[in-house]
Design a protein around this motif. Structure first.
Motif, PDB file in Angstrom:
ATOM      1  N   SER A  73      -9.821  36.017  23.296  1.00 44.07           N
ATOM      2  CA  SER A  73     -10.419  36.758  24.379  1.00 44.07           C
ATOM      3  C   SER A  73     -12.013  36.703  24.559  1.00 44.07           C
ATOM      4  O   SER A  73     -12.657  36.452  25.309  1.00 44.07           O
ATOM      5  CB  SER A  73      -9.843  37.955  24.490  1.00 44.07           C
ATOM      6  N   ASP A  74     -12.515  36.785  23.083  1.00 45.53           N
ATOM      7  CA  ASP A  74     -13.993  36.719  22.989  1.00 45.53           C
ATOM      8  C   ASP A  74     -14.601  35.323  23.343  1.00 45.53           C
ATOM      9  O   ASP A  74     -15.514  35.387  24.112  1.00 45.53           O
ATOM     10  CB  ASP A  74     -14.341  37.138  21.552  1.00 45.53           C
ATOM     11  N   THR A  75     -13.809  34.431  23.126  1.00 46.15           N
ATOM     12  CA  THR A  75     -14.383  33.101  23.267  1.00 46.15           C
ATOM     13  C   THR A  75     -14.489  32.978  24.933  1.00 46.15           C
ATOM     14  O   THR A  75     -15.479  32.476  25.445  1.00 46.15           O
ATOM     15  CB  THR A  75     -13.426  32.012  22.835  1.00 46.15           C
ATOM     16  N   VAL A  76     -13.286  33.334  25.471  1.00 45.19           N
ATOM     17  CA  VAL A  76     -13.407  33.283  27.114  1.00 45.19           C
ATOM     18  C   VAL A  76     -14.174  34.122  27.754  1.00 45.19           C
ATOM     19  O   VAL A  76     -14.924  33.908  28.643  1.00 45.19           O
ATOM     20  CB  VAL A  76     -11.937  33.489  27.568  1.00 45.19           C
ATOM     21  N   ALA A  77     -14.299  35.488  27.235  1.00 42.61           N
ATOM     22  CA  ALA A  77     -15.439  36.266  27.745  1.00 42.61           C
ATOM     23  C   ALA A  77     -16.866  35.980  27.655  1.00 42.61           C
ATOM     24  O   ALA A  77     -17.775  36.111  28.387  1.00 42.61           O
ATOM     25  CB  ALA A  77     -15.174  37.733  26.916  1.00 42.61           C
ATOM     26  N   LEU A  78     -17.160  35.511  26.250  1.00 42.65           N
ATOM     27  CA  LEU A  78     -18.406  34.914  26.138  1.00 42.65           C
ATOM     28  C   LEU A  78     -18.822  33.717  27.033  1.00 42.65           C
ATOM     29  O   LEU A  78     -20.200  33.693  27.634  1.00 42.65           O
ATOM     30  CB  LEU A  78     -18.884  34.502  24.658  1.00 42.65           C
ATOM     31  N   LEU A 174     -19.714  44.316  22.548  1.00 46.95           N
ATOM     32  CA  LEU A 174     -18.544  45.131  22.144  1.00 46.95           C
ATOM     33  C   LEU A 174     -17.173  44.242  21.748  1.00 46.95           C
ATOM     34  O   LEU A 174     -16.501  44.517  20.992  1.00 46.95           O
ATOM     35  CB  LEU A 174     -18.302  45.923  23.556  1.00 46.95           C
ATOM     36  N   HIS A 175     -17.051  43.119  22.269  1.00 48.57           N
ATOM     37  CA  HIS A 175     -16.029  42.113  22.106  1.00 48.57           C
ATOM     38  C   HIS A 175     -16.339  41.772  20.648  1.00 48.57           C
ATOM     39  O   HIS A 175     -15.382  41.707  19.735  1.00 48.57           O
ATOM     40  CB  HIS A 175     -16.065  40.916  22.991  1.00 48.57           C
ATOM     41  N   VAL A 176     -17.298  41.344  20.528  1.00 51.75           N
ATOM     42  CA  VAL A 176     -17.751  41.028  19.029  1.00 51.75           C
ATOM     43  C   VAL A 176     -17.711  42.094  17.991  1.00 51.75           C
ATOM     44  O   VAL A 176     -17.122  41.813  16.768  1.00 51.75           O
ATOM     45  CB  VAL A 176     -19.022  40.268  18.865  1.00 51.75           C
ATOM     46  N   MET A 177     -18.151  43.211  18.209  1.00 51.20           N
ATOM     47  CA  MET A 177     -17.919  44.534  17.460  1.00 51.20           C
ATOM     48  C   MET A 177     -16.454  44.645  17.253  1.00 51.20           C
ATOM     49  O   MET A 177     -15.929  45.007  15.998  1.00 51.20           O
ATOM     50  CB  MET A 177     -18.746  45.663  18.008  1.00 51.20           C
TER      51      MET A 177
END
Length: 327
Positions: A73-78, A174-177
């Motif tokens: 989800s982070d990859t998509v979000a970033l 926040l995703h990465v955290m």
């Protein structure tokens, strides 16, 4: 003099142009820096996501798979965040008069909603594992979790120096955290499994991470939704604007029909009606109000309507008009 005074538009345009130029340059530098930071974080997270998926499947660890799902989800979000900043730099058009800046807020909202979905999946999977425990290879889990923590720390540090007032940047951060917390939980779970063989620690810590993710997601979704609904900027109230202008701007005797909203988390807008003090020209009134709004409330763009003794936009039931504060 009801309605917009055309002479004041020249004053508005020239005065605002100089002020807006400083903000535009500042925002442009932030945009370039944030875009590069998000791009590098995307590369780090995407590469390690593959490693963590493989490691989670080999070890059988839900904590690793949960963290890998979060990384997906982070990859998509970033990627979405990067695209939002990239397209947000496009100039305004006749159809999109404020440009594409709101894409950053929309990206933050979508990213926050994605975090809710990820957290829900983790909880559902954890419940299933409590009912039917799955053996976990502790050594593989520990090695992959440590590598994941290292990758997440790198991505976290890359994003940490970005513009924290920007909701899109905050959502990516926040995703990465959340990923970092997931890696820490996986490490703790692996250590407990290696030391005691107690498998339930894996889904238990996964649920803890899910709860933390939900808390972070709620803040981003709430803030971005408030902007998308054109709510009053945080830290600003219409009553404060009215009171401040009537107290500190001698060129006016009343301010009303005040509306305040945000284009992004940093760019705020105001429209309002004012009654000028006796003998004061509309040009002077508009300039004084705009300067006060910029200094006191950091609002760089304001549309001011100068009126005479009555407010034509607020008819009462008896046919008279009243100047009032509206929202």
């Amino acid at each position: 003099m009801a309605g917009h005074d055309h002479s004041k538009h020249d004053d508005h345009d020239h005065g605002h142009e100089h002020h807006g130029h400083g903000h535009a340059g500042h925002d442009h530098l932030h945009g370039i820096t944030d875009q590069r930071r998000i791009g590098w974080a995307f590369v780090v997270i995407a590469l390690f996501m593959v490693v963590e998926i493989v490691g989670g499947m080999i070890s059988g660890s839900l904590a690793l798979l949960a963290d890998a799902g979060h990384m997906l989800s982070d990859t998509v979000a970033l990627g979405f965040s990067w695209a939002a900043i990239h397209y947000g730099k496009r100039p305004a058009t006749s159809r999109l008069t404020y440009g594409y800046k709101r894409l950053e807020v929309l990206a933050a909202f979508v990213n926050g909603c994605a975090l809710f979905v990820i957290a829900a999946w983790i909880v559902i999977e954890a419940i299933a594992r409590f009912a039917a425990p799955v053996p976990v290879v502790g050594k593989t889990m520990l090695a992959v979790a440590f590598a994941g923590l290292a990758a997440n720390i790198v991505a976290f540090l890359v994003l940490h120096g970005g513009n924290r007032e920007n909701l899109n940047m905050r959502g990516a951060w926040l995703h990465v955290m959340g990923d970092m917390l997931g890696s820490v939980a996986a490490i703790v779970a692996a250590v407990v499994i290696l030391a005691t063989g107690w498998m339930p620690i894996d889904p238990i810590l996964s649920v803890v991470v899910a709860v933390i993710i939900l808390k972070s997601a709620w803040g981003v979704v709430k803030s971005s939704a408030h902007i998308l609904l054109e709510g009053t900027p945080v830290g600003v109230t219409l009553a404060d604007i009215k009171a401040d202008l009537e107290t500190h701007v001698p060129e006016i005797r009343d301010a009303h029909h005040i509306h305040a909203w945000s284009i992004t988390g940093e760019q705020h807008m105001v429209t309002l009606h004012v009654l000028p003090a006796g003998g004061i020209a509309a040009r002077e009134v508009v300039g004084a109000v705009q300067r006060r709004l910029a200094v006191r409330f950091s609002i760089a763009h304001a549309t001011v309507q100068v009126e005479e003794d009555v407010c034509l936009d607020a008819p009462d039931h008896d046919g008279t008009t009243t100047c009032c504060l509206e929202r």
